[in-house]
Design a protein around this motif. Structure first.
Motif, PDB file in Angstrom:
ATOM      1  N   ALA A 119      37.366  34.139  44.904  1.00 50.84           N
ATOM      2  CA  ALA A 119      36.421  35.261  44.892  1.00 50.84           C
ATOM      3  C   ALA A 119      35.536  35.270  46.135  1.00 50.84           C
ATOM      4  CB  ALA A 119      35.560  35.198  43.628  1.00 50.84           C
ATOM      5  N   ALA A 120      35.259  34.108  46.671  1.00 55.50           N
ATOM      6  CA  ALA A 120      34.414  34.015  47.862  1.00 55.50           C
ATOM      7  C   ALA A 120      35.081  34.652  49.083  1.00 55.50           C
ATOM      8  CB  ALA A 120      34.061  32.561  48.142  1.00 55.50           C
ATOM      9  N   TYR A 121      36.393  34.814  49.066  1.00 55.13           N
ATOM     10  CA  TYR A 121      37.088  35.472  50.172  1.00 55.13           C
ATOM     11  C   TYR A 121      36.908  36.998  50.141  1.00 55.13           C
ATOM     12  CZ  TYR A 121      39.595  31.322  51.693  1.00 55.13           C
ATOM     13  OH  TYR A 121      39.915  30.087  52.197  1.00 55.13           O
ATOM     14  N   GLY A 122      36.588  37.545  48.984  1.00 53.66           N
ATOM     15  CA  GLY A 122      36.463  38.992  48.838  1.00 53.66           C
ATOM     16  C   GLY A 122      35.568  39.647  49.878  1.00 53.66           C
ATOM     17  N   PRO A 123      34.322  39.180  50.056  1.00 53.46           N
ATOM     18  CA  PRO A 123      33.458  39.809  51.059  1.00 53.46           C
ATOM     19  C   PRO A 123      34.025  39.737  52.481  1.00 53.46           C
ATOM     20  CG  PRO A 123      32.144  38.486  49.552  1.00 53.46           C
ATOM     21  CD  PRO A 123      33.598  38.192  49.246  1.00 53.46           C
ATOM     22  N   ARG A 124      34.675  38.645  52.817  1.00 50.21           N
ATOM     23  CA  ARG A 124      35.273  38.519  54.148  1.00 50.21           C
ATOM     24  C   ARG A 124      36.423  39.510  54.305  1.00 50.21           C
ATOM     25  NH1 ARG A 124      36.997  32.752  56.192  1.00 50.21           N
ATOM     26  NH2 ARG A 124      34.754  32.670  56.441  1.00 50.21           N
ATOM     27  N   TRP A 125      37.287  39.585  53.297  1.00 50.80           N
ATOM     28  CA  TRP A 125      38.398  40.522  53.374  1.00 50.80           C
ATOM     29  C   TRP A 125      37.895  41.960  53.405  1.00 50.80           C
ATOM     30  CZ3 TRP A 125      41.519  37.590  49.096  1.00 50.80           C
ATOM     31  CH2 TRP A 125      42.126  36.465  49.665  1.00 50.80           C
ATOM     32  N   ASP A 126      36.837  42.250  52.623  1.00 54.21           N
ATOM     33  CA  ASP A 126      36.240  43.590  52.657  1.00 54.21           C
ATOM     34  C   ASP A 126      35.731  43.910  54.062  1.00 54.21           C
ATOM     35  OD1 ASP A 126      36.719  44.082  49.953  1.00 54.21           O
ATOM     36  OD2 ASP A 126      34.731  43.371  49.337  1.00 54.21           O
ATOM     37  N   ALA A 127      35.009  42.977  54.660  1.00 49.39           N
ATOM     38  CA  ALA A 127      34.458  43.186  55.997  1.00 49.39           C
ATOM     39  C   ALA A 127      35.557  43.391  57.036  1.00 49.39           C
ATOM     40  CB  ALA A 127      33.565  42.009  56.393  1.00 49.39           C
ATOM     41  N   HIS A 154      44.711  42.827  46.721  1.00 50.03           N
ATOM     42  CA  HIS A 154      44.774  43.131  45.287  1.00 50.03           C
ATOM     43  C   HIS A 154      43.571  42.505  44.591  1.00 50.03           C
ATOM     44  CE1 HIS A 154      46.298  43.893  41.330  1.00 50.03           C
ATOM     45  NE2 HIS A 154      46.154  42.623  41.032  1.00 50.03           N
ATOM     46  N   ARG A 155      42.758  43.320  43.968  1.00 49.77           N
ATOM     47  CA  ARG A 155      41.551  42.846  43.284  1.00 49.77           C
ATOM     48  C   ARG A 155      41.856  42.619  41.807  1.00 49.77           C
ATOM     49  NH1 ARG A 155      40.505  46.106  47.417  1.00 49.77           N
ATOM     50  NH2 ARG A 155      38.706  45.735  48.731  1.00 49.77           N
ATOM     51  N   SER A 156      42.492  41.496  41.520  1.00 52.27           N
ATOM     52  CA  SER A 156      42.863  41.151  40.150  1.00 52.27           C
ATOM     53  C   SER A 156      41.622  41.070  39.264  1.00 52.27           C
ATOM     54  CB  SER A 156      43.589  39.797  40.135  1.00 52.27           C
ATOM     55  OG  SER A 156      43.751  39.355  38.810  1.00 52.27           O
ATOM     56  N   ALA A 157      41.730  41.578  38.064  1.00 54.09           N
ATOM     57  CA  ALA A 157      40.633  41.499  37.108  1.00 54.09           C
ATOM     58  C   ALA A 157      40.388  40.063  36.647  1.00 54.09           C
ATOM     59  CB  ALA A 157      40.940  42.391  35.903  1.00 54.09           C
ATOM     60  N   GLN A 158      41.293  39.151  36.939  1.00 58.82           N
ATOM     61  CA  GLN A 158      41.127  37.754  36.543  1.00 58.82           C
ATOM     62  C   GLN A 158      40.218  36.981  37.496  1.00 58.82           C
ATOM     63  OE1 GLN A 158      45.275  36.611  36.494  1.00 58.82           O
ATOM     64  NE2 GLN A 158      45.299  36.764  34.260  1.00 58.82           N
ATOM     65  N   ILE A 159      39.849  37.593  38.603  1.00 57.05           N
ATOM     66  CA  ILE A 159      39.015  36.929  39.617  1.00 57.05           C
ATOM     67  C   ILE A 159      37.626  37.555  39.599  1.00 57.05           C
ATOM     68  CG2 ILE A 159      38.802  36.392  42.088  1.00 57.05           C
ATOM     69  CD1 ILE A 159      41.246  35.118  40.697  1.00 57.05           C
ATOM     70  N   PRO A 160      36.576  36.745  39.598  1.00 61.23           N
ATOM     71  CA  PRO A 160      35.206  37.295  39.601  1.00 61.23           C
ATOM     72  C   PRO A 160      34.778  37.698  41.020  1.00 61.23           C
ATOM     73  CG  PRO A 160      35.095  34.903  39.506  1.00 61.23           C
ATOM     74  CD  PRO A 160      36.571  35.280  39.455  1.00 61.23           C
ATOM     75  N   TRP A 161      35.399  38.766  41.551  1.00 59.44           N
ATOM     76  CA  TRP A 161      35.069  39.223  42.911  1.00 59.44           C
ATOM     77  C   TRP A 161      33.587  39.528  43.008  1.00 59.44           C
ATOM     78  CZ3 TRP A 161      38.966  38.087  45.848  1.00 59.44           C
ATOM     79  CH2 TRP A 161      40.266  38.188  45.348  1.00 59.44           C
TER      80      TRP A 161
END
Length: 78
Positions: free
Chosen positions: A56-64, A70-77
């Motif tokens: 989940a910590a990668y989400g902000p970096r990938w967003d930037a 793929h934003r799986s519902a199993q991950i607390p993005w």
């Protein structure tokens, strides 16, 4: 095959149905991070809850970076 005989891992991506780079990203992320986790950490360290938080910590970096992951519902993005 004994574990000591395994030299590494691979992460094939079948691309015959992918039409764009965004499609490639959606199929590759976050799979690449998961494959790296399996390749770099010992089996005894594999823990889903811990991995999900770290992934989940990668989400902000990938967003930037504009990654189409793929934003799986199993991950607390975040």
């Amino acid at each position: 095959m004994p574990e000591a005989a395994v030299l590494g891992i691979e992460a094939p991506l079948w691309s015959e149905t992918l039409r764009s780079y965004a499609d490639v990203e959606a199929m590759a992320f976050p799979r690449l991070a998961a494959v790296a986790e399996l390749g770099w950490s010992p089996r005894s360290a594999h823990d889903w809850d811990s991995f999900a938080r770290r992934l989940a910590a990668y989400g902000p970096r990938w967003d930037a970076d504009g990654v189409n992951y793929h934003r799986s519902a199993q991950i607390p993005w975040r």
